[in-house]
Write a protein that holds these residues in place. Sequence first.
Motif, mmCIF file in Angstrom:
data_model
loop_
_atom_site.group_PDB
_atom_site.id
_atom_site.type_symbol
_atom_site.label_atom_id
_atom_site.label_comp_id
_atom_site.label_asym_id
_atom_site.label_seq_id
_atom_site.Cartn_x
_atom_site.Cartn_y
_atom_site.Cartn_z
ATOM 1 N N ASP A 199 -15.181 -11.147 5.157
ATOM 2 C CA ASP A 199 -15.160 -9.733 5.520
ATOM 3 C C ASP A 199 -14.154 -8.998 4.639
ATOM 4 O O ASP A 199 -13.348 -9.615 3.954
ATOM 5 C CB ASP A 199 -14.891 -9.525 7.020
ATOM 6 C CG ASP A 199 -13.469 -9.888 7.418
ATOM 7 O OD1 ASP A 199 -12.645 -10.197 6.534
ATOM 8 O OD2 ASP A 199 -13.171 -9.851 8.621
ATOM 9 N N ASP A 201 -10.963 -6.631 4.030
ATOM 10 C CA ASP A 201 -9.715 -6.264 4.694
ATOM 11 C C ASP A 201 -9.053 -5.143 3.912
ATOM 12 O O ASP A 201 -8.821 -5.284 2.711
ATOM 13 C CB ASP A 201 -8.776 -7.469 4.739
ATOM 14 C CG ASP A 201 -9.405 -8.632 5.474
ATOM 15 O OD1 ASP A 201 -9.428 -8.601 6.711
ATOM 16 O OD2 ASP A 201 -9.904 -9.563 4.810
ATOM 17 N N ASP A 244 -12.291 -4.576 8.103
ATOM 18 C CA ASP A 244 -11.119 -4.401 8.967
ATOM 19 C C ASP A 244 -10.121 -3.482 8.279
ATOM 20 O O ASP A 244 -9.841 -3.659 7.095
ATOM 21 C CB ASP A 244 -10.415 -5.745 9.210
ATOM 22 C CG ASP A 244 -11.302 -6.755 9.925
ATOM 23 O OD1 ASP A 244 -12.311 -6.334 10.526
ATOM 24 O OD2 ASP A 244 -10.974 -7.958 9.870
ATOM 25 N N ARG A 246 -6.145 -1.982 8.634
ATOM 26 C CA ARG A 246 -4.848 -1.910 9.310
ATOM 27 C C ARG A 246 -4.047 -0.793 8.685
ATOM 28 O O ARG A 246 -4.107 -0.580 7.469
ATOM 29 C CB ARG A 246 -4.032 -3.184 9.138
ATOM 30 C CG ARG A 246 -4.359 -4.267 10.093
ATOM 31 C CD ARG A 246 -5.447 -5.086 9.515
ATOM 32 N NE ARG A 246 -5.656 -6.318 10.267
ATOM 33 C CZ ARG A 246 -6.499 -7.255 9.868
ATOM 34 N NH1 ARG A 246 -7.218 -7.111 8.775
ATOM 35 N NH2 ARG A 246 -6.640 -8.346 10.579
HETATM 36 CA CA CA Z 1 -10.676 -9.825 8.241
#
Ligand code: CA
Length: 576
Positions: A199, A201, A244, A246
Amino acid sequence: MLSNRQIADAFDLLADLLRLKDATAYRFEIIAYQRAAEAIRELPRDLQAIAAEGRLQEIDGVGKAIAAKINELLQSGTLRLLEELKAEIPQGLVDVLRVNSVGPKKAMLFYQQLGITSVAELEAAARAGKLRNLPTMGVKSEQKILESIEALARRNTRARADVALHAAERIVRTLQSLPSVLRAEIAGSLRRGRSTIGDIDLLVATYDAAPIMDAFVNHPDVTRILSQGETKSSVELVSGLQCDLRVVPPERFGTALSYFTGSQAHNIRLRELALERGLSLNEWAFTATDGSGREILCATEEEVYAQLDLPYIPPELREDRGEIEAARANALPKLVEIGDIRADLHMHTTWSDGRLSVREMAWQARERGLQYIVITDHSQSLGVANGLSVERLWAQREEIERVQAEFGDSLRIYHGVELEIRADGTLDYPDDVLAALDVVIASLHTALRQDRATITARLLNAINNPHVDIIGHPRGQLIPDREPADLDMDAVFAAALATDTALEINANPHRLDLDSAHAHQALKLGIKLAINTDAHSAADFAVLPFGVRTARRAWASAEQIINTWSRERFEEWIRT
Ligand code: CA
Ligand code: DGT
Ligand code: CA
Ligand code: ZN
């Protein structure tokens, strides 16, 4: 005889079954088995050969206990521990674990309460509304499981690096355009330059997270929001990839980037080094372990490494494959960079299956700053690619000479060929033709599923021909779904070394062949590599960074890559 892949699968299964049995009690075993599986999967040699030499424990992540298990697998084809676990826990539950919102506890709950042992049974139970009444469950979590099952079906394989990079860059561009975003970077396996990506990031530095999360989940490429929080969100993109994000304040960006770049194995080593210095390390900060709660914040990764008395370690090396030790000894390699590449030794024109003429390819190459190129169209037996008869090959020579005259000293154009290694092992042109070419790349394109002895002998025959300079995409893999040919790579490497034949890292993200693990092994033996685009069009030149990243993951320095050499040095090498 079990292959490396089958043995790696056995360790992964072992880890998953232990997760189901008791993820907390077995946490160390689980990590050890997962690491071993990953190391074995990337191994450039057969475990069988390494075991025969008694050197299993030299493999990263393989200690005494795992070496014993590998031997057991090689000798008996199975593992006693694995058989015991399989008798205890249905194997189908391992697939259930791959459903995003189902952890080991839930999987066991569904099994014990409803007898569910497969994803299909889980889906049926969820649709029938049977999950919602179980302890810790409800209508919402039941719905979530159904969504996760749908998502699982869409993301069953890892994505090619170019697909993931393209998807990631679109999101990063949007984030970077937001006024409160101070930095936006790709992390994870994509930053480490892996050839396939689980995936995406992403990491953003800002003092104002909310608008960034909003922009992220509302990006036009997002098809589904998997979770949305203040500092952490996950979405699914049109490409099917999970992404994802952050968000951290900039003074913590270095720690966070280091953490989310990984790899997990590298992070674990950093954490150990921190503990030796009385510090704990997580994605947020170093924290003193003396109870004072004192934090050390790092805005850059350089500061993170400096805190551990290490020089900066490039992301491509962060796999815990010796980079920590090398960094400590101040012996990190000076990795090859895009700017070091002076030439492209493998490209096609309209003479075979390329889109552009010799002149157009030469223009493209010079525009990109290359100093010399080799035109390598396909040889005669590759009919599907309009391979060149000897007669057409000599006609092409005249055209190359004309274009060379136009380009003068600004670009040297060598005449080469991508020579078919035929299914019977013979080469596609006679030796006198090969001798008259500047550069010969020999490649396998057909009968790639021959047995090991046959296909290895084929490739060795090409390597041992004195006119063959380079082996193109040596293993014949296609990412993600064509397995490499079953070659005895020990024998291939030995012959390449003995004959000073270079091996290619084909930079096309569909190939990335040699892969980084085999390229690393080749370099350790002293074999030279070439990073080539195998361009069939102007756009194909842009794949070069994927090849360079693969070479960097192989610890390659510029010196070891023949197309970083000056024209003079390259000419001397092809002449001898
Ligand atoms: Ca990830
Ligand atoms: P992928 O997505 O499978 O291609 O590989 P990564 O390396 O991108 O893995 P991912 O997306 O699960 O996590 C990104 C990084 O975050 C990973 O490389 C290291 C860090 N990380 C994630 N989970 C853990 C963990 O449980 N422990 C540690 N130490 N680091 C973790
Ligand atoms: Ca990832
Ligand atoms: Zn080619």
